[in-house]
Structure formats: C-alpha cells, structure tokens
Design an enzyme around this catalytic site. Structure first.
Site, short mmCIF file in Angstrom:
data_model
loop_
_atom_site.label_atom_id
_atom_site.label_comp_id
_atom_site.label_asym_id
_atom_site.label_seq_id
_atom_site.Cartn_x
_atom_site.Cartn_y
_atom_site.Cartn_z
N ASP A 1 -16.67 -14.77 -83.70
CA ASP A 1 -16.14 -14.11 -84.88
C ASP A 1 -16.64 -12.67 -84.89
OD1 ASP A 1 -14.61 -15.03 -87.51
OD2 ASP A 1 -15.99 -13.41 -88.02
N THR A 2 -15.74 -11.76 -85.19
CA THR A 2 -16.07 -10.33 -85.22
C THR A 2 -15.93 -9.81 -86.64
OG1 THR A 2 -15.32 -10.06 -82.95
CG2 THR A 2 -15.49 -8.06 -84.29
#
Length: 194
Positions: free
Chosen positions: A70-71
C-alpha cells in the site's frame, strides 16, 4: 512448488515484479482500506499492507508467499490517499504543488506457513509549482483516481513536476523493489533460486 502471489491489480506492481525476473500469480479481493486514526505516516502504509494480507491468510498453501503493498502520500502530517473524484484530485495536487512531500510504500510478505514480514520504504518527492491549467489537464487526461496523492510519478505530471527525489523512484511507483527482492530472496525467490 513455491508460488509467489501478488494481491494487487496495479499495473506498476505487476511490471516491477516481472522486471525483477519473478514469476507470480495475481490474487484479488476487496479489502477495506480504512485504518486507525492514531497511526501516522509509515505506520499507515505498513498497517494497510498487513491488513490486506490478513484477508488472504486462509487461502495460502504451504510454500506460498503472498505480497501485499500500500502506498500513501504525506504532506506534513496529513495522509493523502486516493482521491474520491476529479475535484478531490485537483485539491490534492494543488496542495502538493511547489512543495516537498513524503511517499511511503508499506509491504507485507505472508507465507503459507504463517511467517509474516512487514516493512516500509520512504521517498521524499519535490514538486515544482504547477498552474491550475496543468493540474486540470493532468486530472482530466490521466484520471489518477487509483493513485495515492492523485498522481503517478511515471505519468505526465511526474515528467513535468517532479524536480528531485530523495530515495527510491520505485517506492513512489508503489513497490520498493530493492527491499522486496532482498526479502523474497530470504524466502527462496529470486534469480539465484530459479
């Protein structure tokens, strides 16, 4: 036979794993991406990556390694997730223009045997000032609604607005491949293992 499973439909993550020379299968599930409000910056990215992995725990077989990521984009202490619509994307990009911000990508590797490795990587991104017309052009043409902070460094806006990076470009793209590869090697994946 060990399997590497990628729990992401991101074309960028798929390409980066392929560029590493790794064979993998894609697995997809809808997972809630809310997080506890007390978490900050890197903690958010790591929490979300681990949370996504937990949704697949019962599906894994011995020898499997699941990769989730996840960014997030942080401007000061504010987390900028994926925009809800075009207006939200314009708002985010207006906030980012002419400033530096931090991008964190959290990664979770979960094995079929229950071993879990969670880490994150940070890159500082410097943006030049943009005009409203440039921002609106980008949002209308590239529709960055699936991207944290409403932009992709590999898109037009990355070409014209990103003036400097402190850290890995690939972390900004959504997968810190230098760290991922090192951890996957420990789990038996990598060119030496093939």
């Amino acid at each position: 036979m060990p399997r590497l499973l990628l729990a992401s439909n991101s074309p960028r993550r798929k390409q980066l794993l392929a560029d590493l020379g790794l064979t993998y299968e894609v697995r997809l599930k809808e997972v809630d991406e809310t997080y506890p409000e007390h978490l900050q910056r890197a903690e958010v990215a790591e929490y979300l990556a681990a949370h996504k992995a937990s949704a697949y725990r019962d599906d894994l077989q011995p020898g499997d390694v699941l990769l989730t990521a996840d960014t997030i984009v942080c401007l000061d202490e504010h987390v900028l997730n994926k925009p809800t619509d075009a207006d939200d994307a314009v708002r985010m990009l207006t906030q980012l223009q002419g400033r530096a911000h931090d991008v964190y990508t959290g990664v979770c590797l979960l094995t079929g045997e229950g071993q879990k490795v969670v880490f994150s990587d940070q890159t500082r991104v410097h943006f030049r000032s943009l005009t409203e017309a440039e921002i609106r052009f980008y949002v209308e043409k590239h529709k960055p609604f699936d991207k944290a902070g409403a932009y992709g460094a590999q898109d037009w806006i990355g070409l014209v607005a990103v003036t400097r990076l402190e850290g890995s470009y690939f972390t900004v793209m959504g997968l810190p491949v230098h760290r991922v590869y090192k951890e996957l090697e420990k789990l038996g994946f990598g060119v030496a293992a093939t």
